[in-house]
Design a protein around this motif. Structure first.
Motif, PDB file in Angstrom:
ATOM      1  N   SER A   1       0.961  -1.072  -0.025  1.00 14.56           N
ATOM      2  CA  SER A   1       0.028   0.198   0.090  1.00 14.56           C
ATOM      3  C   SER A   1       0.885   1.186   0.212  1.00 14.56           C
ATOM      4  O   SER A   1       2.026   1.348   0.286  1.00 14.56           O
ATOM      5  CB  SER A   1      -0.849  -0.104   1.292  1.00 14.56           C
TER       6      SER A   1
ATOM      7  N   LEU B   1      -0.216  -5.475   1.830  1.00 13.13           N
ATOM      8  CA  LEU B   1      -1.406  -6.093   1.677  1.00 13.13           C
ATOM      9  C   LEU B   1      -1.433  -7.674   1.227  1.00 13.13           C
ATOM     10  O   LEU B   1      -0.768  -8.007   0.445  1.00 13.13           O
ATOM     11  CB  LEU B   1      -2.189  -5.439   0.485  1.00 13.13           C
TER      12      LEU B   1
ATOM     13  N   ASN C   1      -4.641  -5.706   5.527  1.00 14.15           N
ATOM     14  CA  ASN C   1      -3.613  -4.832   5.658  1.00 14.15           C
ATOM     15  C   ASN C   1      -2.571  -5.326   6.836  1.00 14.15           C
ATOM     16  O   ASN C   1      -3.308  -5.295   8.160  1.00 14.15           O
ATOM     17  CB  ASN C   1      -3.881  -3.166   5.969  1.00 14.15           C
TER      18      ASN C   1
END
Length: 553
Positions: free
Chosen positions: A135, A146, A160
């Motif tokens: 990310s 991710l 996440n």
């Protein structure tokens, strides 16, 4: 001849031998040693990053798999509620969502991506079930990873991984400020590139040492690069000694220094034991305060060494020696006994007060610590229910299963157990899960950036939420600013200790502090609130005065 004489003669011969060694050879040996030591440390750093990242990814993959098994594969309100529960149970995850075949989020908990923006590449037909990406979000140079799980309809579950998972200290002090760590996911994605070391490639040029490590499970590669000059600082003092040893004057000074300063190890050991017998190791008490009401909740008992001349020695100067030699056991017993004399009357009249006693990893190698606690507190004015034993996370426990049994026996006697320094050491979430703690203490390193770093707020929020989910009490350590108190209240943390309330106090000072609170002469929280109001009024008056002056002109 006496042993003392032989030790002295041996020291002179060693000094003469060092003086005769070629300086170049000495430097070569020292540099090889420093390089070998640094490479060992760097390899250990790389291995820690590989181990931590592998464990995090594997744990997240299992979470996503379980979500699919439970049918959490759509964005219904009920499913999003389950996403929130999953987040609460897994601190390493800071967001969960579902993306469509283009990689565009359909829902995210908590919401953090604007609608229409892809967070993952478009789904390929032959793509594996598990995907790993990066990310744009980061914390101190650590990006948010991710992990995705492909569903049968082309959508993907996404989680996440919090950047704090890889917030690892970069080795010993001499390397920490001169080391660049880079963790890559595949060839193109940088996962970790700490911002504090961003200038190191310029500083080091080509004068550096590198070590590499790769995961055998995932496409993760770690590069650790350290400035060679910083590595050589490990032996810089020894090089100076080697130069001095090459002259006759150096030989004389070394021999004289050995003669004047030499002291048998047994004598030094006897001096330390004598200090224990003379009760020179005394307890200091740092208050723990309810940051909502200002009520006194108890204290943490800390150890200090009071020399015969009255000077106080901090624990950093003797604690490692005490733990290594095993003297810490008797020292802990001594301050526990002293706490009865110091606080027995106060605690007998105020049963709501708690007293925390710090234990180190060695206390959990056998159950004798249980006998020590019962011998001191069982029939004393301080009830066992008022005692809290703190287990530090900074040192690894040798036998987790034995430690769990010892803690369970403590709790069976009504003693509460707290995990100290949460997030800074070896145990982490494993200690919370396996040891059955009653209280979590948030370390000062996480409290300091509150109010200035958004990620610090999220981290403390995650710890507080985890503690609440597991029915644990929570105490914030090292609170020094009123702003931190306000934020901790928002996060549901009601107990804290720190210099904003009081430094560690002698027994007399702590009793006076408690008396002021119990007689309503002083409320530490209200005092701070009044100070804030006065400062706000003063700032308002200054602004009004400035405005009036401008109007007059």
């Amino acid at each position: 001849m006496s042993r003392h004489y032989f030790v002295f003669v041996r020291a002179i011969l060693v000094a003469l031998g060092l003086a005769l060694l070629p300086l170049l050879m000495g430097n070569m040996i020292l540099e090889n040693f420093a390089t070998h030591q640094a490479r060992s440390e760097m390899n250990a750093i790389a291995d820690r990053y590989i181990s931590r990242s592998e464990s995090a990814i594997s744990d997240v993959v299992e979470v996503l798999r379980q979500m699919q098994v439970k049918g959490l594969t759509s964005c219904t309100r009920q499913n999003q509620g389950e996403f929130e529960k999953t987040l609460a149970q897994n601190v390493i995850i800071n967001a969960i969502g579902i993306v469509d075949h283009r990689g565009v989020p359909m829902c995210y908990v908590p919401a953090q991506v604007r609608s229409g923006n892809a967070v993952l590449p478009a789904q390929k037909k032959d793509a594996p079930r598990v995907g790993i990406g990066m990310s744009w979000m980061e914390y101190q140079g650590i990006r948010t990873a991710l992990v995705s799980w492909k569903l049968s309809n082309g959508w993907r579950l996404v989680a996440n991984i919090s950047p704090i998972v890889l917030a690892i200290e970069a080795g010993p002090d001499y390397l920490r400020q001169a080391t660049e760590i880079e963790v890559r996911l595949g060839r193109d994605h940088i996962w970790v590139n700490p911002v504090g070391n961003s200038t190191l490639p310029v500083i080091m040029g080509s004068n550096y040492i590198e070590e590499f490590a790769s995961s055998t499970i995932y496409p993760i590669n770690v590069r650790v690069r350290s400035d060679r000059n910083a590595v050589m600082s490990l032996v810089s003092e020894l090089k100076i000694v080697a130069v001095i040893a090459c002259s006759g004057i150096a030989i004389f000074l070394i021999a004289l220094g050995v003669w004047l300063s030499w002291k048998p190890e047994k004598e030094a050991e006897d001096d330390f034991i004598a200090s224990i017998r003379n009760n020179e190791f005394i307890p200091y008490y740092q208050p723990v305060v309810d940051i909502v009401t200002g009520e006194l909740q108890g204290c943490e008992m800390l150890m200090r060494w009071q020399l015969p001349n009255g000077r106080i020695v901090s624990p950093g100067q003797f604690m490692t020696y005490a733990e290594t030699t095993g003297h810490i056991f008797e020292m802990t017993r001594c301050i526990m006994r002293q706490s009865i004399d110091d606080l027995g009357e106060l605690y007998a009249s105020h049963p709501e007060l708690k007293i925390s006693v710090n234990l180190f990893a060695g206390h959990f190698n056998d159950r004798s610590v249980i006998d020590d606690i019962l011998d001191v507190y069982e029939d004393s004015p301080i009830a066992l229910s008022q005692v809290v034993m703190e287990v530090t996370e900074r040192q690894p426990l040798e036998d987790i299963e034995l430690a769990r049994k010892i803690i369970a026996e403590m709790q069976a006697h009504g003693i509460r157990v707290a995990l100290d320094d949460v997030g800074t050491g070896h145990g982490g979430l494993a200690y919370l899960q396996k040891l059955g703690m009653d209280i979590v203490k948030i370390d000062k390193m996480f409290i300091d950036p509150l109010g200035s770093e958004e990620n610090a707020f999220r981290l403390v929020d995650a710890i507080a939420e985890l503690a609440d989910t597991m029915n644990m009490g929570i105490i914030a350590e090292g609170v020094e600013k009123y702003e931190q108190i306000v934020l901790l209240r928002e996060l549901g943390v009601s107990s804290a200790q720190g210099y904003i309330f009081s430094k560690p106090l002698s027994a007399r000072q702590y009793l006076e502090f408690a008396e002021d609170i119990f007689t309503d002469r002083r409320n530490p929280v209200k005092v701070l609130e009044v100070q804030q109001e006065l400062e706000a009024e003063g700032a308002g008056n200054d602004a009004s005065s400035s405005s009036a002056n401008q109007t007059t002109i």
